[in-house]
Write a protein that holds these residues in place. Structure first.
Motif, PDB file in Angstrom:
ATOM      1  N   GLY A 183      63.371  23.284  84.522  1.00  0.00           N
ATOM      2  CA  GLY A 183      63.489  23.385  83.071  1.00  0.00           C
ATOM      3  C   GLY A 183      62.144  23.389  82.366  1.00  0.00           C
ATOM      4  O   GLY A 183      62.068  23.335  81.132  1.00  0.00           O
ATOM      5  N   LEU A 184      61.062  23.431  83.156  1.00  0.00           N
ATOM      6  CA  LEU A 184      59.708  23.367  82.574  1.00  0.00           C
ATOM      7  C   LEU A 184      59.242  24.758  82.150  1.00  0.00           C
ATOM      8  O   LEU A 184      58.924  25.609  82.979  1.00  0.00           O
ATOM      9  CB  LEU A 184      58.730  22.788  83.601  1.00  0.00           C
ATOM     10  N   THR A 185      59.247  24.976  80.845  1.00  0.00           N
ATOM     11  CA  THR A 185      58.767  26.253  80.294  1.00  0.00           C
ATOM     12  C   THR A 185      57.830  25.941  79.130  1.00  0.00           C
ATOM     13  O   THR A 185      57.881  24.847  78.542  1.00  0.00           O
ATOM     14  CB  THR A 185      59.932  27.106  79.748  1.00  0.00           C
ATOM     15  N   LEU A 186      56.983  26.924  78.798  1.00  0.00           N
ATOM     16  CA  LEU A 186      56.111  26.757  77.630  1.00  0.00           C
ATOM     17  C   LEU A 186      56.948  26.473  76.397  1.00  0.00           C
ATOM     18  O   LEU A 186      56.614  25.633  75.566  1.00  0.00           O
ATOM     19  CB  LEU A 186      55.288  28.034  77.412  1.00  0.00           C
ATOM     20  N   ARG A 187      58.066  27.194  76.281  1.00  0.00           N
ATOM     21  CA  ARG A 187      58.932  27.027  75.125  1.00  0.00           C
ATOM     22  C   ARG A 187      59.451  25.580  75.017  1.00  0.00           C
ATOM     23  O   ARG A 187      59.438  24.985  73.937  1.00  0.00           O
ATOM     24  CB  ARG A 187      60.107  27.993  75.237  1.00  0.00           C
ATOM     25  N   ALA A 188      59.871  25.013  76.172  1.00  0.00           N
ATOM     26  CA  ALA A 188      60.419  23.656  76.154  1.00  0.00           C
ATOM     27  C   ALA A 188      59.343  22.634  75.795  1.00  0.00           C
ATOM     28  O   ALA A 188      59.584  21.696  75.023  1.00  0.00           O
ATOM     29  CB  ALA A 188      61.037  23.313  77.514  1.00  0.00           C
ATOM     30  N   VAL A 189      58.135  22.821  76.337  1.00  0.00           N
ATOM     31  CA  VAL A 189      57.043  21.894  76.024  1.00  0.00           C
ATOM     32  C   VAL A 189      56.662  22.019  74.552  1.00  0.00           C
ATOM     33  O   VAL A 189      56.458  21.008  73.856  1.00  0.00           O
ATOM     34  CB  VAL A 189      55.821  22.158  76.940  1.00  0.00           C
ATOM     35  N   ALA A 190      56.592  23.257  74.074  1.00  0.00           N
ATOM     36  CA  ALA A 190      56.242  23.475  72.663  1.00  0.00           C
ATOM     37  C   ALA A 190      57.266  22.801  71.756  1.00  0.00           C
ATOM     38  O   ALA A 190      56.909  22.140  70.769  1.00  0.00           O
ATOM     39  CB  ALA A 190      56.166  24.974  72.371  1.00  0.00           C
ATOM     40  N   ALA A 191      58.546  22.937  72.089  1.00  0.00           N
ATOM     41  CA  ALA A 191      59.596  22.322  71.265  1.00  0.00           C
ATOM     42  C   ALA A 191      59.442  20.804  71.239  1.00  0.00           C
ATOM     43  O   ALA A 191      59.596  20.171  70.189  1.00  0.00           O
ATOM     44  CB  ALA A 191      60.975  22.710  71.797  1.00  0.00           C
ATOM     45  N   GLU A 192      59.099  20.208  72.391  1.00  0.00           N
ATOM     46  CA  GLU A 192      58.898  18.754  72.453  1.00  0.00           C
ATOM     47  C   GLU A 192      57.757  18.308  71.542  1.00  0.00           C
ATOM     48  O   GLU A 192      57.722  17.179  71.075  1.00  0.00           O
ATOM     49  CB  GLU A 192      58.561  18.323  73.889  1.00  0.00           C
ATOM     50  N   MET A 193      56.757  19.202  71.352  1.00  0.00           N
ATOM     51  CA  MET A 193      55.583  18.861  70.551  1.00  0.00           C
ATOM     52  C   MET A 193      55.699  19.331  69.112  1.00  0.00           C
ATOM     53  O   MET A 193      54.773  19.124  68.323  1.00  0.00           O
ATOM     54  CB  MET A 193      54.332  19.531  71.145  1.00  0.00           C
ATOM     55  N   ASN A 194      56.805  19.986  68.781  1.00  0.00           N
ATOM     56  CA  ASN A 194      56.892  20.655  67.478  1.00  0.00           C
ATOM     57  C   ASN A 194      55.698  21.576  67.275  1.00  0.00           C
ATOM     58  O   ASN A 194      55.120  21.637  66.189  1.00  0.00           O
ATOM     59  CB  ASN A 194      56.975  19.632  66.338  1.00  0.00           C
ATOM     60  N   ALA A 195      55.312  22.254  68.331  1.00  0.00           N
ATOM     61  CA  ALA A 195      54.176  23.176  68.249  1.00  0.00           C
ATOM     62  C   ALA A 195      54.663  24.588  68.554  1.00  0.00           C
ATOM     63  O   ALA A 195      55.817  24.786  68.930  1.00  0.00           O
ATOM     64  CB  ALA A 195      53.099  22.762  69.245  1.00  0.00           C
ATOM     65  N   SER A 196      53.775  25.539  68.398  1.00  0.00           N
ATOM     66  CA  SER A 196      54.155  26.919  68.703  1.00  0.00           C
ATOM     67  C   SER A 196      53.891  27.212  70.171  1.00  0.00           C
ATOM     68  O   SER A 196      53.016  26.618  70.797  1.00  0.00           O
ATOM     69  CB  SER A 196      53.341  27.881  67.842  1.00  0.00           C
ATOM     70  N   THR A 197      54.692  28.123  70.733  1.00  0.00           N
ATOM     71  CA  THR A 197      54.447  28.553  72.102  1.00  0.00           C
ATOM     72  C   THR A 197      53.053  29.160  72.211  1.00  0.00           C
ATOM     73  O   THR A 197      52.360  28.997  73.221  1.00  0.00           O
ATOM     74  CB  THR A 197      55.516  29.584  72.523  1.00  0.00           C
ATOM     75  N   GLY A 198      52.619  29.818  71.141  1.00  0.00           N
ATOM     76  CA  GLY A 198      51.290  30.435  71.124  1.00  0.00           C
ATOM     77  C   GLY A 198      50.183  29.424  71.389  1.00  0.00           C
ATOM     78  O   GLY A 198      49.270  29.669  72.182  1.00  0.00           O
TER      79      GLY A 198
END
Lengths: 197, 197
Positions: free
Chosen positions: B29-44
């Protein structure tokens, strides 16, 4: 009924392709695209079989279950210590085929830990395996090969844990865990459990 | 040097977010999208840190290594049987935090079996773990708690295998493997190995 025959043949092709992908890349590498490439088929054809990633994973687990059940294995002798040893030896990655099968199962744990339904399925698989080991332990106690005070469930959980732990160490380090050493380690543990209780 | 401080703080945020994703969904389940969502940050923003999926996985393994090294654990007493027991107990999923950590490691095996570089890394981790257990076994032989004929490497491989096997069974079936039972199983094995060689 040629349609039926076609269907069965196609199903076998899909199963074969799924297994090859699993053995080479694990569940992390299992995608419609990878299976389609193994079959020289289109991804579109496969979406007909697998409407979702989860459907593909569930099917892959079915394939792995079937392969595991029908794999060549030594028939355990009558219940008892020898039967227990044979049943556990049959699990160890002693051949390339057995290593591929173990690699598939170990790789399945990631997804099974993340999905409650798949987790239940794996929990039941474990309980089924322990249930198949139990009669050997009961018989070994009955015929005096294990001390009478042996706790059947504890001994079964212990040897099952040991066996899967050897599987993982051997998959990552086949050089340090050749077949002969795996078998010697199993023998050593069973001797200790026979004498040490 | 506020830039430095910002950088460190951001790095801590990323590590925290990666760990939360791993603990909840595993490496699958480790994706850039999932990490970004956890941080309230952008995938960019995250592609700046992780140019590839492999870079993200390697970083996640670093985070898991660091968390494992710095986790709260009982200090093993001086080398010997008690030290061996403590060192192994420290690995077992006896608490929710220890279960989360084990779940992350078990879930990492799928990717590590599929990638030669990550596979080597995991092989070395295993060898490092066994190397840390070895002095306890040597000391236990020296002070007579293990039979003099004990093979150090075989005993270490056996208890390491058993411990990881219990980890997997307990992760899938915490109801059948509560903390007290895990500890009792470990005690039972260590007693058998002390008496049974």
């Amino acid at each position: 009924m040629p349609a039926r025959g076609d269907h069965d043949a196609r199903r076998r092709d899909v199963s074969e392709a799924v297994w090859r992908v699993l053995a080479a890349r694990g569940f992390g590498g299992l995608t419609l695209r990878a299976v389609a490439a193994e079959m020289n088929a289109s991804t579109g054809l496969l979406t007909h079989y697998f409407p979702s990633k989860k459907a593909l994973i569930a099917y892959a687990l079915d394939v792995a279950d079937e392969r595991t059940a029908t794999r060549p294995q030594e028939l355990p002798p009558k219940p008892g210590m020898d039967g227990l040893r044979t049943a556990l030896t049959n699990v160890l990655p002693l051949t390339p085929e057995a290593a591929a099968m173990n690699r598939v199962w170990v790789s399945s744990w990631d997804g099974s830990l993340a999905d409650p339904e798949l987790g239940t399925r794996e929990r039941n698989r474990y309980e089924g395996w322990r249930a198949r080991l139990r009669p050997h332990v009961v018989a070994a106690i009955d015929n005096g090969d294990l001390p009478p005070e042996t706790d059947v469930d504890e001994l079964v959980a212990t040897v099952a844990a040991f066996t899967h732990g050897i599987v993982v160490q051997a998959l990552f380090d086949p050089g340090r865990f050749p077949a002969a050493r795996q078998k010697a380690l199993l023998d050593g543990l069973l001797h200790a459990l026979q004498a040490g209780h």
